[in-house]
Motif scaffolding. Structure first.
Motif, PDB file in Angstrom:
ATOM      1  N   PHE A  17      23.567  46.333  60.140  1.00 25.87           N
ATOM      2  CA  PHE A  17      23.043  46.917  58.893  1.00 25.87           C
ATOM      3  C   PHE A  17      23.998  47.985  58.353  1.00 25.87           C
ATOM      4  CE2 PHE A  17      18.631  46.093  60.888  1.00 25.87           C
ATOM      5  CZ  PHE A  17      18.688  44.761  60.515  1.00 25.87           C
ATOM      6  N   ALA A  18      24.579  48.759  59.267  1.00 25.33           N
ATOM      7  CA  ALA A  18      25.506  49.820  58.856  1.00 25.33           C
ATOM      8  C   ALA A  18      26.719  49.220  58.143  1.00 25.33           C
ATOM      9  CB  ALA A  18      25.949  50.645  60.067  1.00 25.33           C
ATOM     10  N   VAL A  19      27.242  48.127  58.699  1.00 21.10           N
ATOM     11  CA  VAL A  19      28.385  47.472  58.055  1.00 21.10           C
ATOM     12  C   VAL A  19      27.994  46.952  56.682  1.00 21.10           C
ATOM     13  CG1 VAL A  19      29.958  45.487  58.190  1.00 21.10           C
ATOM     14  CG2 VAL A  19      29.500  46.851  60.248  1.00 21.10           C
ATOM     15  N   GLN A  20      26.840  46.293  56.619  1.00 24.31           N
ATOM     16  CA  GLN A  20      26.353  45.732  55.344  1.00 24.31           C
ATOM     17  C   GLN A  20      26.208  46.801  54.278  1.00 24.31           C
ATOM     18  OE1 GLN A  20      26.448  42.468  55.482  1.00 24.31           O
ATOM     19  NE2 GLN A  20      24.393  41.690  55.885  1.00 24.31           N
ATOM     20  N   SER A  21      25.755  47.986  54.684  1.00 19.68           N
ATOM     21  CA  SER A  21      25.461  49.045  53.728  1.00 19.68           C
ATOM     22  C   SER A  21      26.541  50.100  53.667  1.00 19.68           C
ATOM     23  CB  SER A  21      24.119  49.706  54.086  1.00 19.68           C
ATOM     24  OG  SER A  21      23.102  48.755  54.182  1.00 19.68           O
ATOM     25  N   ASN A  22      27.689  49.797  54.283  1.00 19.69           N
ATOM     26  CA  ASN A  22      28.795  50.749  54.236  1.00 19.69           C
ATOM     27  C   ASN A  22      28.459  52.128  54.773  1.00 19.69           C
ATOM     28  OD1 ASN A  22      31.450  50.169  53.478  1.00 19.69           O
ATOM     29  ND2 ASN A  22      30.668  49.397  51.513  1.00 19.69           N
ATOM     30  N   ILE A  23      27.647  52.153  55.819  1.00 21.63           N
ATOM     31  CA  ILE A  23      27.299  53.431  56.451  1.00 21.63           C
ATOM     32  C   ILE A  23      28.267  53.690  57.605  1.00 21.63           C
ATOM     33  CG2 ILE A  23      25.530  54.635  57.824  1.00 21.63           C
ATOM     34  CD1 ILE A  23      23.433  53.065  56.212  1.00 21.63           C
ATOM     35  N   ASP A  24      28.738  54.908  57.681  1.00 22.93           N
ATOM     36  CA  ASP A  24      29.666  55.250  58.752  1.00 22.93           C
ATOM     37  C   ASP A  24      28.883  55.539  60.037  1.00 22.93           C
ATOM     38  OD1 ASP A  24      32.234  55.842  59.809  1.00 22.93           O
ATOM     39  OD2 ASP A  24      31.737  57.984  59.683  1.00 22.93           O
ATOM     40  N   THR A  27      31.994  32.181  60.794  1.00 24.26           N
ATOM     41  CA  THR A  27      30.532  32.226  60.809  1.00 24.26           C
ATOM     42  C   THR A  27      29.935  33.177  61.846  1.00 24.26           C
ATOM     43  OG1 THR A  27      30.578  30.230  62.160  1.00 24.26           O
ATOM     44  CG2 THR A  27      30.172  29.931  59.831  1.00 24.26           C
ATOM     45  N   HIS A  28      30.743  33.629  62.825  1.00 23.39           N
ATOM     46  CA  HIS A  28      30.160  34.470  63.872  1.00 23.39           C
ATOM     47  C   HIS A  28      30.745  35.868  63.989  1.00 23.39           C
ATOM     48  CE1 HIS A  28      29.429  30.261  65.025  1.00 23.39           C
ATOM     49  NE2 HIS A  28      28.219  30.739  65.121  1.00 23.39           N
ATOM     50  N   ALA A  29      31.928  36.049  63.429  1.00 25.28           N
ATOM     51  CA  ALA A  29      32.494  37.393  63.472  1.00 25.28           C
ATOM     52  C   ALA A  29      31.831  38.220  62.377  1.00 25.28           C
ATOM     53  CB  ALA A  29      33.994  37.326  63.280  1.00 25.28           C
ATOM     54  N   SER A  30      31.417  39.423  62.722  1.00 27.79           N
ATOM     55  CA  SER A  30      30.827  40.294  61.713  1.00 27.79           C
ATOM     56  C   SER A  30      31.912  40.776  60.768  1.00 27.79           C
ATOM     57  CB  SER A  30      30.178  41.509  62.383  1.00 27.79           C
ATOM     58  OG  SER A  30      29.258  41.094  63.352  1.00 27.79           O
ATOM     59  N   GLU A  31      31.498  41.070  59.576  1.00 29.06           N
ATOM     60  CA  GLU A  31      32.374  41.686  58.585  1.00 29.06           C
ATOM     61  C   GLU A  31      33.005  42.929  59.203  1.00 29.06           C
ATOM     62  OE1 GLU A  31      29.972  42.130  55.025  1.00 29.06           O
ATOM     63  OE2 GLU A  31      31.488  43.532  54.267  1.00 29.06           O
ATOM     64  N   GLY A  32      34.296  43.083  59.012  1.00 32.66           N
ATOM     65  CA  GLY A  32      34.937  44.299  59.490  1.00 32.66           C
ATOM     66  C   GLY A  32      35.535  44.185  60.879  1.00 32.66           C
ATOM     67  N   MET A  33      35.290  43.073  61.545  1.00 34.61           N
ATOM     68  CA  MET A  33      35.873  42.899  62.879  1.00 34.61           C
ATOM     69  C   MET A  33      37.357  42.583  62.743  1.00 34.61           C
ATOM     70  SD  MET A  33      33.104  40.669  65.080  1.00 34.61           S
ATOM     71  CE  MET A  33      33.729  40.777  66.762  1.00 34.61           C
ATOM     72  N   SER A  34      38.157  43.220  63.562  1.00 40.09           N
ATOM     73  CA  SER A  34      39.588  42.920  63.597  1.00 40.09           C
ATOM     74  C   SER A  34      39.831  41.722  64.518  1.00 40.09           C
ATOM     75  CB  SER A  34      40.343  44.133  64.132  1.00 40.09           C
ATOM     76  OG  SER A  34      39.995  44.329  65.501  1.00 40.09           O
ATOM     77  N   TYR A  35      41.059  41.224  64.520  1.00 42.99           N
ATOM     78  CA  TYR A  35      41.398  40.137  65.450  1.00 42.99           C
ATOM     79  C   TYR A  35      41.216  40.599  66.898  1.00 42.99           C
ATOM     80  CZ  TYR A  35      43.047  37.123  61.737  1.00 42.99           C
ATOM     81  OH  TYR A  35      43.101  36.319  60.639  1.00 42.99           O
ATOM     82  N   TYR A  36      41.594  41.844  67.144  1.00 47.83           N
ATOM     83  CA  TYR A  36      41.388  42.414  68.480  1.00 47.83           C
ATOM     84  C   TYR A  36      39.900  42.362  68.860  1.00 47.83           C
ATOM     85  CZ  TYR A  36      40.945  45.968  72.131  1.00 47.83           C
ATOM     86  OH  TYR A  36      40.653  46.637  73.281  1.00 47.83           O
ATOM     87  N   ASP A  46      18.665  56.391  62.742  1.00 47.21           N
ATOM     88  CA  ASP A  46      19.139  56.896  61.454  1.00 47.21           C
ATOM     89  C   ASP A  46      19.497  55.741  60.519  1.00 47.21           C
ATOM     90  OD1 ASP A  46      20.067  59.026  59.688  1.00 47.21           O
ATOM     91  OD2 ASP A  46      22.080  58.222  60.120  1.00 47.21           O
ATOM     92  N   VAL A  47      20.225  54.733  61.074  1.00 46.47           N
ATOM     93  CA  VAL A  47      20.619  53.592  60.241  1.00 46.47           C
ATOM     94  C   VAL A  47      19.392  52.789  59.812  1.00 46.47           C
ATOM     95  CG1 VAL A  47      21.839  51.372  60.258  1.00 46.47           C
ATOM     96  CG2 VAL A  47      22.978  53.420  61.120  1.00 46.47           C
ATOM     97  N   ILE A  48      18.438  52.628  60.720  1.00 50.73           N
ATOM     98  CA  ILE A  48      17.198  51.910  60.368  1.00 50.73           C
ATOM     99  C   ILE A  48      16.515  52.606  59.189  1.00 50.73           C
ATOM    100  CG2 ILE A  48      14.848  51.372  61.175  1.00 50.73           C
ATOM    101  CD1 ILE A  48      16.063  50.783  63.953  1.00 50.73           C
ATOM    102  N   ARG A  49      16.418  53.931  59.282  1.00 47.33           N
ATOM    103  CA  ARG A  49      15.804  54.699  58.190  1.00 47.33           C
ATOM    104  C   ARG A  49      16.571  54.536  56.894  1.00 47.33           C
ATOM    105  NH1 ARG A  49      14.669  58.761  62.023  1.00 47.33           N
ATOM    106  NH2 ARG A  49      16.773  59.581  61.732  1.00 47.33           N
ATOM    107  N   ARG A  50      17.888  54.748  56.991  1.00 50.69           N
ATOM    108  CA  ARG A  50      18.697  54.763  55.760  1.00 50.69           C
ATOM    109  C   ARG A  50      18.794  53.390  55.096  1.00 50.69           C
ATOM    110  NH1 ARG A  50      24.042  57.898  57.487  1.00 50.69           N
ATOM    111  NH2 ARG A  50      24.669  57.461  55.342  1.00 50.69           N
ATOM    112  N   THR A  51      18.603  52.325  55.879  1.00 46.07           N
ATOM    113  CA  THR A  51      18.681  50.988  55.285  1.00 46.07           C
ATOM    114  C   THR A  51      17.299  50.378  55.067  1.00 46.07           C
ATOM    115  OG1 THR A  51      18.908  50.031  57.507  1.00 46.07           O
ATOM    116  CG2 THR A  51      20.951  50.474  56.318  1.00 46.07           C
ATOM    117  N   ASN A  52      16.262  51.202  55.262  1.00 46.30           N
ATOM    118  CA  ASN A  52      14.890  50.711  55.105  1.00 46.30           C
ATOM    119  C   ASN A  52      14.629  49.451  55.909  1.00 46.30           C
ATOM    120  OD1 ASN A  52      13.696  52.636  53.384  1.00 46.30           O
ATOM    121  ND2 ASN A  52      14.964  51.812  51.688  1.00 46.30           N
TER     122      ASN A  52
END
Lengths: 320, 320
Positions: free
Chosen positions: A171-178, A53-62, A246-252
Motif C-alpha cells: 500500500f505504501a508503494v501504491q500511495s507513494n508513502i515513505d 506480474t509478481h515483482a512489486s513496483e519499485g523493486m530493483s533487479y537486486y 500508520d500506513v493502514i491509517r493513511r491509506t484507509n
C-alpha cells in the motif's frame, strides 16, 4: 471449457502432486517435498515468478533476485530444515543488460549468504520478459521435520515476527508513502531459516508453515492438516508494527483484511506444546509472539471480546 | 553496454554457479549439482523452457511436458544417479484450457513413470505464454558418481544410442517429411537413466555427460574437464539411423554439422577402461556403441582416413 482462471492455483498445484508417494516422506500440500535418505530428509521446494506480474513496483533487479531466493528458502524454513542452497533458472530477453542479470544474481547470492546457503546451479534461456524459477534444498532429521499437520488441542500458536507488513509495504508503494522498513519486508523478506531450525530442534513444535498466503489461510491450513484442531487467535496479540498501522491509517486500508488475508510475507506460524514456551522464548529471542491457542470448534479471532471467523481464503493466482 | 546476446548462455550459467563450494560435491560446469549426505550424493538439476521459443513445431502439450521432464532426468542420468523425481513450476496464461495443463502434466507424469521416478511437487503462476521449469533429483553413491572429468589416455569412448536423430527430426518437421521415429526422439526423448546407473555401477566408466549440446561439444567438455585428455573418434562408428541419413539426404543438410554440432538429443557419451568393454556391452544390451579412443593431442574425427577437427562449439542460447 474450463480455463485456468476458473480453477485456481491451489487446485492446479494439487493436481501436479497427486499420486506422489514411495520415497517421498510428505504428501502433497506441504511447503516442500521431502525425500528420505537414511534418517535425514532432503526438503525441496520450487517457486516461479516473473518480473512483470509478481515483482512489486519499485523493486530493483537486486530485490527480484533476493525475493526469488527468499520465497524458496522460506518453504525450507517452514519444514524446520537447515538450508543447503538453491538452483536458479532464468528466462531473460536477449537485449537485457548483463548488469541487470548480475544484479539479480547478486540478490540471490546475498540472500543465500545471509542464511548460510549457496547457489548450487542454474540454467538460463532466452525468452520474452524475465522469469526466475528457484529450487531450494534443505536438510533435516526425519523425526524433527515440521509439517502443517500435528497441532493438538491445548497447543499455543505463535509467529516469528510482525504480520501485515508486506501488505502495508504494498500500500505504501501504491500511495507513494515513505516507509522504508516495511518496503524492505515486501521487497527483500528475510527467510526465517534460523528460526525454523530452532523450532524443529526444540521438540516442542507440533506444526508449522509460512504466512505467504496470509495468516488466516495458514491457520486454516494447519487446522485442516491437523485433523480439525481449531484455533482462537487474539487480535491484540498479533504483532503489527507502528509503521504498518500508520500506513493502514493513511491509506484507509481495511485493517483486518490487511493483516489476516493479504499475505506475501514470510514469517513462520507454528503451534507448540505450552511446556515449550519458556524454551522457545529464549531460543527465538525477539522473534517469538504467541497469538492464540488451539481450542474451540472453529477458527476464530477475538477482537474487542467478540469472535470473528477466520476465513479459509488467501492470495491465489489465476483466480481473482 | 553489454547485453546477454553478447555474452551467451554458458558464460551466464558459469556466473550463476561461481563461488559454489562447501557441501556441494561438484564444481560448476557439470550436468547437475551434487550434495553429499553421508556416503550418498543427491544430484539436482534445473532446466527451464518456454513453449514459444523451445518447443519444436508440432509438439503437443503432452510432448512439452514429457520433454521438460526428460531433459532434467537426462542430467541426472549423466551423473549415473538413480532418478527420484521432479518438481515442476509452470507459468501459464489465465485463459489456457485446463485440458492443456493436464496434458502437460500427463507428459511429465508418464516420462517420470517410465523411468521409475515421480512428481515431487510444483508451483503454478499466471504469466504470458507458457514457461515450464523442472528440477529433477537423483541419488548415487558418492564414489560412483559420474563426472565430466576423469577420462584417461587409452580409455574408449562410447554412446548409448544413435546420434543426429533430434537434428534430423527437426529438419523433417521443417520440411514436412514423415519420419515418426526421429520425430519421437525430438519430441519425447527417452532419458537414459537406466543406462546411467549401469555406467556408474560398472566401475569402469571414467567420465560421462549427455549430448544436449552436440557430440563435438560433449567430447570437448570431457576432454577439458579431464585435464586435456584428447579423443580420436571414428566417423564410421558413430551410430546414425537410416531414417536420419535419409532425412539428411532429402533436406540437403550438412551431414557433419547435423551429427556433430546440432545437439538437442539425450544420449549419454562416456569414457571407460577398455577392460570393461565386455561387461558394458552385456549390461547395456543394444544401447552401447564404441565410437573412438582417448589418444593424440587434439580432439579429432577420422573420416575417410583423414582427421577432421572436433570444434568446441554447440548450441548456445542468447548467442546466435
Amino acid at each position: 471449457m474450463a480455463t485456468l482462471g476458473t480453477v485456481g492455483e491451489k487446485a492446479l498445484v494439487n493436481e501436479i502432486v497427486k499420486n506422489s508417494h514411495s520415497r517421498v516422506a510428505l504428501g502433497p500440500g506441504d511447503d516442500a517435498a521431502a525425500i528420505k535418505i537414511g534418517d535425514k530428509c532432503i526438503v525441496v521446494s520450487s517457486d516461479i515468478m516473473s518480473k512483470k506480474t509478481h515483482a512489486s513496483e519499485g523493486m530493483s533487479y537486486y530485490d527480484i533476485g533476493w525475493f526469488a531466493a527468499a520465497v524458496n528458502y522460506s518453504d525450507v524454513a517452514a519444514m524446520g530444515a537447515a538450508p543447503i542452497g538453491i538452483l536458479v533458472s532464468l528466462f531473460m530477453e536477449r537485449d537485457l543488460e548483463v548488469s541487470c542479470f548480475r544484479e539479480m544474481m547478486r540478490g540471490v547470492r546475498e540472500c543465500s549468504d545471509a542464511i548460510g546457503a549457496e547457489i548450487l546451479g542454474g540454467d538460463t534461456k532466452e525468452g520474452a520478459g524475465i522469469v526466475i524459477s528457484g529450487t531450494a534444498l534443505g536438510i533435516v532429521d526425519e523425526k524433527k521435520m515440521l509439517k502443517r499437520g500435528g497441532a493438538k488441542p491445548g497447543d499455543l500458536i505463535g509467529v516469528t515476527g510482525p504480520i501485515g507488513t508486506a501488505a502495508a509495504g504494498f500500500f505504501a508503494v501504491q500511495s507513494n508513502i515513505d516507509a522504508p522498513g516495511i518496503k524492505k519486508s515486501l521487497f527483500t523478506p528475510f527467510p526465517r531459516t534460523k528460526e525454523g531450525c530452532v523450532l524443529s530442534d526444540s521438540g516442542y513444535v507440533t506444526a508449522c508453515m509460512d504466512v505467504t498466503d496470509g495468516l488466516a489461510y495458514s491457520i486454516n491450513e494447519i487446522s485442516r492438516h491437523s485433523g480439525n484442531v481449531y484455533f482462537e487467535i487474539d487480535w491484540e496479540k498479533i504483532p503489527i508494527t507502528e509503521e504498518t498501522k500508520d500506513v493502514i491509517r493513511r491509506t484507509n486500508s481495511d485493517e483486518l483484511e490487511t493483516v489476516l488475508y493479504f499475505g506475501g510475507e514470510y514469517e513462520l506460524v507454528f503451534t507448540f506444546d505450552p511446556l515449550g514456551e519458556e524454551y522457545l522464548r529464549k531460543a527465538l529471542g525477539g522473534n517469538f509472539y504467541i497469538i492464540g491457542e488451539a481450542k474451540g470448534n472453529d477458527n476464530v479471532m477475538m477482537k474487542s471480546g467478540k469472535p470473528v471467523k477466520l476465513e479459509y481464503r488467501g492470495w491465489e493466482h489465476f483466480k481473482s
